[in-house]
Design a protein around this motif. Structure first.
Motif, short mmCIF file in Angstrom:
data_model
loop_
_atom_site.label_atom_id
_atom_site.label_comp_id
_atom_site.label_asym_id
_atom_site.label_seq_id
_atom_site.Cartn_x
_atom_site.Cartn_y
_atom_site.Cartn_z
N VAL A 215 -7.41 2.65 -3.42
CA VAL A 215 -8.07 1.88 -2.37
C VAL A 215 -9.17 2.71 -1.73
O VAL A 215 -10.26 2.23 -1.44
N ARG B 241 -5.25 6.56 -0.90
CA ARG B 241 -4.37 5.43 -0.62
C ARG B 241 -4.43 4.49 -1.82
O ARG B 241 -5.48 4.29 -2.40
N TRP B 242 -3.27 3.93 -2.13
CA TRP B 242 -3.15 3.11 -3.33
C TRP B 242 -2.62 1.73 -2.96
O TRP B 242 -1.97 1.56 -1.93
N ALA B 243 -2.91 0.79 -3.82
CA ALA B 243 -2.41 -0.57 -3.63
C ALA B 243 -1.73 -1.03 -4.90
O ALA B 243 -2.14 -0.67 -6.01
N GLU C 153 1.49 -5.11 2.73
CA GLU C 153 0.18 -5.47 3.28
C GLU C 153 0.10 -6.99 3.32
O GLU C 153 -0.14 -7.63 2.30
N ARG D 41 0.86 -1.18 0.00
CA ARG D 41 0.00 0.00 0.00
C ARG D 41 0.90 1.24 0.00
O ARG D 41 2.01 1.23 0.54
#
Length: 325
Positions: free
Chosen positions: A249, A259-261, A287, A226
């Motif tokens: 996300v 927020r990014w994944a 994560e 993440r």
């Protein structure tokens, strides 16, 4: 050595094979979680280890001997399989005293385990007046009565309140630190993750995994990181060149709060790529999948019953029987 050793263990009930050529070991100094879907053969295996059933073939030994070979078994193996096993008309103290006398354990030890399990104040009450959580504590007290080197507990958290659940976690860890062999069967994945060092996983009577818990989670889950950045457009372009996709996300996908994944990548790799291109990063971390995620990924085809889209129970097709050599 006080290990539990199961070798090529098979148990058949008529045409049903509950345990199928099972081999694994449980070693001292760690808590081993014993997992599997309903019908996987966990309870049958525990009964075979404790001499409550006879195997069709194979062996199950504790400290190199069958459980039935011990003259005073509570001094060697403490077990809780059924919290309802105590006679309801007996008091907790008398129940434990009867077990102590039959195994040449001093009465003073009864008071010690009553104190350790938090039952001293209600030791004079009849067991039938106990709640499920109190019966569970009594069963654990009985398992600890002989100060055994091997402890086997089936669903020890069942019926316990939050304080009791924390207590059982600490107890299991302490027993392992003392060098004892601890085997714990449970359906509660998130709870098992708090105390288990090693896992043995069954599915339809067969061994699916026998491995350290962290290795189990890593081997049955994909890497995912993440991230949070002030420049997601540049980060997306940098990752795309390396073959990775950046997925929003939460947030609106274009600001600091987003927020990014990144699936299939570790934080270390993303950080290295971002640093090389000068992309500012506000947050970056791996994560990790949960034990529950990894368990479900492994046992998806080994469950006896599954719920379909409508919620109705379905029975998965059983694998074809193995051909004998």
């Amino acid at each position: 050595m006080t290990s539990i050793d199961v070798q090529q263990l098979t148990k058949e009930y008529g045409t049903t094979r509950a345990v199928d050529d099972l081999t694994f070991g449980v070693r001292p100094g760690q808590v081993t979680g014993f997992l599997g879907p309903n019908g996987a053969g966990k309870s049958t295996t525990l009964r075979l280890v404790l001499g409550l059933d006879r195997p069709t073939s194979g062996t199950a030994t504790v400290g190199g001997r069958p459980y039935a070979a011990y003259e005073e078994p509570l001094r060697q193996v403490g077990a809780l399989l059924d919290a309802q096993a105590a006679h309801g008309s007996r008091t907790a103290r008398n129940h434990l005293l009867a077990l102590a006398v039959s195994n040449r354990i001093t009465p003073a030890r009864v008071d010690e385990v009553l104190e350790e399990t938090g039952l001293s104040a209600v030791a004079g009450r009849r067991v039938k007046t106990y709640s499920l959580g109190m019966r569970q504590r009594l069963g654990i007290a009985a398992a600890l009565l002989g100060d055994p080197a091997v402890v086997i507990l089936d669903e020890p958290s069942n019926g316990l309140d939050p304080e009791g659940i924390i207590w059982i976690r600490e107890l299991l860890r302490r027993l392992a630190r003392e060098g004892r062999t601890v085997l714990v069967s449970s359906h509660l994945m998130n709870e098992t993750a708090t105390f288990a060092d090693h896992l043995v996983v069954l599915g339809r009577g067969r061994l699916l995994a026998d491995t350290p818990m962290r290795e189990f989670i890593a081997s049955h889950s994909k890497p995912r990181a993440r991230a949070r950045t002030t420049d997601p457009v540049r980060l997306r372009a940098v990752l795309a060149r390396a073959g990775h996709d950046l997925t929003a996300v939460d947030g609106d996908g274009d600001g600091d709060g987003s927020r990014w994944a990144v699936d299939g990548a570790r934080a270390e790799e993303i950080g290295r790529l971002a640093a090389r291109e000068g992309v500012p990063m506000l947050e970056l971390a791996d994560e990790e999948a949960s034990l529950e995620d990894a368990y479900l990924a492994l046992t998806a085809s080994a469950t006896e019953f599954t719920a379909g889209p409508s919620g109705a129970l379905t029975v998965p097709e059983k694998p074809a029987p193995r051909q004998e050599a």
